[in-house]
Design a protein around this motif. Structure first.
Motif, PDB file in Angstrom:
ATOM      1  N   SER A  19     -19.410 -37.644 -62.059  1.00  0.00           N
ATOM      2  CA  SER A  19     -18.325 -37.027 -62.814  1.00  0.00           C
ATOM      3  C   SER A  19     -18.334 -37.480 -64.272  1.00  0.00           C
ATOM      4  O   SER A  19     -18.134 -36.678 -65.189  1.00  0.00           O
ATOM      5  N   SER A  20     -18.577 -38.770 -64.497  1.00  0.00           N
ATOM      6  CA  SER A  20     -18.579 -39.309 -65.864  1.00  0.00           C
ATOM      7  C   SER A  20     -19.798 -38.859 -66.644  1.00  0.00           C
ATOM      8  O   SER A  20     -19.713 -38.567 -67.849  1.00  0.00           O
ATOM      9  N   ASP A  21     -20.962 -38.783 -65.975  1.00  0.00           N
ATOM     10  CA  ASP A  21     -22.217 -38.472 -66.669  1.00  0.00           C
ATOM     11  C   ASP A  21     -22.426 -36.981 -66.893  1.00  0.00           C
ATOM     12  O   ASP A  21     -23.014 -36.578 -67.900  1.00  0.00           O
ATOM     13  N   PHE A  22     -21.967 -36.142 -65.948  1.00  0.00           N
ATOM     14  CA  PHE A  22     -22.284 -34.716 -66.026  1.00  0.00           C
ATOM     15  C   PHE A  22     -21.060 -33.813 -65.998  1.00  0.00           C
ATOM     16  O   PHE A  22     -21.194 -32.588 -66.040  1.00  0.00           O
ATOM     17  N   GLY A  23     -19.880 -34.395 -65.935  1.00  0.00           N
ATOM     18  CA  GLY A  23     -18.658 -33.607 -65.929  1.00  0.00           C
ATOM     19  C   GLY A  23     -17.696 -34.094 -66.993  1.00  0.00           C
ATOM     20  O   GLY A  23     -18.079 -34.810 -67.928  1.00  0.00           O
ATOM     21  N   VAL A  71     -18.498 -29.417 -65.346  1.00  0.00           N
ATOM     22  CA  VAL A  71     -19.963 -29.422 -65.284  1.00  0.00           C
ATOM     23  C   VAL A  71     -20.505 -28.207 -66.028  1.00  0.00           C
ATOM     24  O   VAL A  71     -19.993 -27.098 -65.871  1.00  0.00           O
ATOM     25  N   THR A  72     -21.524 -28.394 -66.848  1.00  0.00           N
ATOM     26  CA  THR A  72     -22.143 -27.259 -67.526  1.00  0.00           C
ATOM     27  C   THR A  72     -23.101 -26.558 -66.574  1.00  0.00           C
ATOM     28  O   THR A  72     -23.594 -27.146 -65.603  1.00  0.00           O
ATOM     29  N   GLU A  73     -23.383 -25.293 -66.845  1.00  0.00           N
ATOM     30  CA  GLU A  73     -24.327 -24.548 -66.013  1.00  0.00           C
ATOM     31  C   GLU A  73     -25.707 -25.194 -66.052  1.00  0.00           C
ATOM     32  O   GLU A  73     -26.435 -25.198 -65.047  1.00  0.00           O
ATOM     33  N   GLN A  74     -26.083 -25.769 -67.197  1.00  0.00           N
ATOM     34  CA  GLN A  74     -27.394 -26.407 -67.322  1.00  0.00           C
ATOM     35  C   GLN A  74     -27.497 -27.661 -66.444  1.00  0.00           C
ATOM     36  O   GLN A  74     -28.589 -28.005 -65.975  1.00  0.00           O
ATOM     37  N   ASP A  75     -26.371 -28.332 -66.206  1.00  0.00           N
ATOM     38  CA  ASP A  75     -26.390 -29.577 -65.436  1.00  0.00           C
ATOM     39  C   ASP A  75     -26.108 -29.377 -63.952  1.00  0.00           C
ATOM     40  O   ASP A  75     -26.147 -30.340 -63.172  1.00  0.00           O
ATOM     41  N   GLU A 100     -27.781 -28.049 -61.415  1.00  0.00           N
ATOM     42  CA  GLU A 100     -28.852 -28.446 -60.504  1.00  0.00           C
ATOM     43  C   GLU A 100     -29.009 -29.966 -60.473  1.00  0.00           C
ATOM     44  O   GLU A 100     -29.248 -30.555 -59.413  1.00  0.00           O
ATOM     45  N   THR A 101     -28.844 -30.611 -61.629  1.00  0.00           N
ATOM     46  CA  THR A 101     -28.912 -32.072 -61.671  1.00  0.00           C
ATOM     47  C   THR A 101     -27.815 -32.688 -60.821  1.00  0.00           C
ATOM     48  O   THR A 101     -28.038 -33.676 -60.098  1.00  0.00           O
ATOM     49  N   VAL A 102     -26.612 -32.121 -60.882  1.00  0.00           N
ATOM     50  CA  VAL A 102     -25.508 -32.594 -60.072  1.00  0.00           C
ATOM     51  C   VAL A 102     -25.809 -32.413 -58.585  1.00  0.00           C
ATOM     52  O   VAL A 102     -25.568 -33.316 -57.776  1.00  0.00           O
ATOM     53  N   LEU A 103     -26.363 -31.265 -58.216  1.00  0.00           N
ATOM     54  CA  LEU A 103     -26.722 -31.027 -56.820  1.00  0.00           C
ATOM     55  C   LEU A 103     -27.729 -32.063 -56.333  1.00  0.00           C
ATOM     56  O   LEU A 103     -27.603 -32.601 -55.223  1.00  0.00           O
ATOM     57  N   ASN A 104     -28.730 -32.350 -57.138  1.00  0.00           N
ATOM     58  CA  ASN A 104     -29.748 -33.336 -56.744  1.00  0.00           C
ATOM     59  C   ASN A 104     -29.126 -34.721 -56.570  1.00  0.00           C
ATOM     60  O   ASN A 104     -29.467 -35.461 -55.639  1.00  0.00           O
ATOM     61  N   ALA A 105     -28.201 -35.070 -57.481  1.00  0.00           N
ATOM     62  CA  ALA A 105     -27.560 -36.379 -57.392  1.00  0.00           C
ATOM     63  C   ALA A 105     -26.678 -36.473 -56.145  1.00  0.00           C
ATOM     64  O   ALA A 105     -26.651 -37.505 -55.464  1.00  0.00           O
ATOM     65  N   LEU A 106     -25.969 -35.398 -55.820  1.00  0.00           N
ATOM     66  CA  LEU A 106     -25.146 -35.382 -54.613  1.00  0.00           C
ATOM     67  C   LEU A 106     -26.010 -35.466 -53.362  1.00  0.00           C
ATOM     68  O   LEU A 106     -25.677 -36.164 -52.395  1.00  0.00           O
TER      69      LEU A 106
END
Length: 377
Positions: A46-50, A67-71, A73-79
């Motif tokens: 949340s802090s890094d990508f939201g 969360v930005t649209e660009q991030d 997929e990165t959020v999904l991978n981290a989850l």
């Protein structure tokens, strides 16, 4: 008046929803519980990508905001790395399951829930907001929470499955619980339930089989409040919105071993006996526990008014529950409340003992005139 149609959908991890502050990515914790690693990791995501804000929803889910649209997929991978995306993407939206926060390993709640999760693919296609309450840990706890299929205890402490809106339920066993649910879901679909979207609306006009209403549910128990439990300490969240950094600090300061979430803007820190914090609600009688407010403007495009700062101010001056809604859809509390303020064209309508879409008692109120208007109630 009828409730205005809500736009959008219930966001998920794979299918987020765009809001005024970016994408809203919903995470559905298994058994409403996050391990220590998952809880801290979610705060970091949340802090890094939201935006650094996490919503605690009325279905005991957690939403990463901003969360930005660009991030995405990165959020999904981290989850996924945290083990927080256990579902097939096609089934994720079906896992709308409420479980009581004080469940224990191996109890009926855990067994039924795990059986249900393993068989989500056997359910027919249902309207997206339909959900299940596995409410079998004693007297029902979710009587006032959204669920269409309700596993409960009967008046003689037997297990039952009750369709929302029905007065009684069908006797079941732990081993047959999910089979009974699948049968009821197919009945709902085959009797044109999806056209009415929710079970309660359907049972209001469609007769259930008589044997499915044979057992009455037990009377609801008192709702959980902040304080100490056998599993740890319960804290409240003002308006259900958490600052990720403050939650992370709280978890590390208290040496919590895990985090459990509820649909009541409360969370439980496992293994914690006492909490001293100014950032979360610790008193059972705090008026903010009965004060509800949606994100409001500018975070929600449907809202024309700011909501939460006003709700925070008025909570100390209002007797009884208060709901401040950015518009007449009433997403944060779509039911009757003693006092409801509804945003309309930059001002507020006042509804007494009604829903946000009911006829108002007064209209065109500004923040400056609200205190006087509330004092006349």
């Amino acid at each position: 008046m009828s409730r205005p149609l809500a736009k959008g959908w219930c966001p998920g991890a794979y299918k987020p929803m765009m809001s005024g502050d970016g994408l809203v990515v919903r995470v559905r914790p298994m058994m409403a519980r996050l391990t220590l690693e998952q809880a801290l990791g979610l705060c970091d995501i949340s802090s890094d990508f939201g935006s650094g804000l996490i919503d605690l929803t009325s279905r005991a889910n957690l939403q990463i905001r901003g969360v930005t649209e660009q991030d995405h997929e990165t959020v999904l991978n981290a989850l996924a790395d945290l083990g927080m995306l256990p579902d097939d993407p096609e089934l994720e939206s079906r896992r709308n399951i409420l479980v009581p926060p004080l469940w224990t390993t191996g109890d009926d709640t855990e067994q039924i829930t795990h059986d249900l999760v393993s068989r989500l693919g056997d359910l027919p296609e249902l309207p997206p907001k339909m959900g299940v309450a596995v409410d079998v840990a004693g007297a029902p706890q979710f009587a006032n929470d959204s669920a269409d299929f309700r596993f409960e205890r009967s008046t003689d402490d037997a297990l039952i499955l009750r369709a929302d809106g029905a007065s009684g339920g069908r006797p079941i066993e732990v081993e047959t619980a999910v089979d009974a649910l699948i049968e009821m879901a197919n009945w709902f679909v085959n009797t044109d339930g999806p056209s009415r979207r929710r079970m309660a609306a359907h049972t209001a006009v469609t007769h259930l089989p008589p044997e499915w209403q044979a057992s009455l549910p037990a009377s609801p128990c008192k709702q959980l409040v902040p304080g100490k439990t056998a599993l740890g300490s319960v804290l409240g969240v003002e308006f259900g919105q958490i600052e990720a950094k403050k939650l992370r600090q709280l978890i590390t300061d208290t040496d919590a071993t895990a985090l459990r979430v509820t649909p009541w803007r409360l969370f439980l820190l496992e293994g914690v006996d006492h909490v001293d914090t100014d950032h979360f609600i610790t008193a059972a009688n705090d008026p903010l526990l009965t004060t509800t407010a949606c994100p409001g403007a500018p975070l929600c495009p449907s809202a024309t008014v700011e909501t939460r700062h006003l709700a925070h101010t008025l909570a100390q001056r209002t007797t009884g529950p208060l709901h401040v809604s950015g518009c007449s859809k009433g997403c944060a509390h779509p039911r009757t409340c003693a006092t409801t303020l509804v945003g309309r064209d930059g001002a507020f309508d006042l509804v007494k003992n009604g829903t946000p879409w009911d006829a108002p008692f007064k209209t065109g109120l500004t923040p400056d005139t609200l205190t006087t208007a509330l004092g006349e109630l």
